[in-house]
Design an enzyme around this catalytic site. Sequence first.
Site, short mmCIF file in Angstrom:
data_model
loop_
_atom_site.label_atom_id
_atom_site.label_comp_id
_atom_site.label_asym_id
_atom_site.label_seq_id
_atom_site.Cartn_x
_atom_site.Cartn_y
_atom_site.Cartn_z
N GLY A 1 0.84 -1.20 0.00
CA GLY A 1 0.00 0.00 0.00
C GLY A 1 0.87 1.24 0.00
O GLY A 1 2.08 1.18 0.24
N GLY B 1 1.97 5.84 4.20
CA GLY B 1 0.94 6.46 5.04
C GLY B 1 -0.38 5.71 5.05
O GLY B 1 -1.32 6.10 5.74
N GLY C 1 -0.93 2.77 6.32
CA GLY C 1 -1.13 2.14 7.62
C GLY C 1 -0.42 0.81 7.80
O GLY C 1 -0.67 0.08 8.75
N SER D 1 5.81 -1.92 -2.16
CA SER D 1 5.77 -2.89 -3.26
C SER D 1 4.72 -2.51 -4.31
O SER D 1 3.67 -3.14 -4.39
CB SER D 1 5.58 -4.32 -2.75
OG SER D 1 4.81 -4.42 -1.58
#
Length: 200
Positions: free
Chosen positions: A36, A39, A41, A110
């Site tokens: 993701g 920031g 999470g 990634s």
Amino acid sequence: MPTKSKDIFPVFHEILGRAEKEILLNQHGKVIWLTGLSGAGKTTLAKHVEKELFVKGFLTQVLDGDNIRTGINNNLGFTDSDRFENIRRIAEISKLFVNCGVITINCFISPTEEIRDMARRIIGADDFIEVYVNAPLRVCEERDVKGLYTRARRGEIKEFTGITSPFETPENIDIEIRTDLLSVEESVKQILELILPRIG
Ligand code: ADP
């Protein structure tokens, strides 16, 4: 006195395999691969999931930029080939942990399918649990946990994922966690519900 046969070796002379180690630890080694935007999470969820698993008696290892980029990969930068090599080494390290029966929680942006596919191939699809930690770019930018988006917008960071470098929506995920819609607690609960049946 009878002599020992040359052909009989005590079992402890054999190399121990994954199965024995998983019995010792009473768990199954898996890689929980959090992908993701910066920031979104990933680190927050990895820390919370690791604590919950610890309390339940599971042995884990979190891999993130802090312990990888400063150590084994401190010779790598952010060119395309270095990003690829970064993830390749992380996947190989994860495989070693999994073969030791350890649950490995990885926090890496990634950003492309190619990179995530390579990691899945190296680790093996059966041991690879892909979690898409997703919040809209706008939300990640508002959070700007490390001030990186501000710096990227100012042009101080080249090829910053989401701003000047693409993030491809993951297509082979086991679960998507919308961190702009769920609390940290709810997010952790969903991840645990997914992984507990596979690691226990
Ligand atoms: P990443 O590791 O993906 O770069 P971080 O975990 O460092 O992201 O930062 C995520 C930020 O978003 C933290 O400040 C965290 O408190 C906040 N946040 C809000 N809701 C959630 C959620 N449901 N899951 C994870 N983080 C969340």
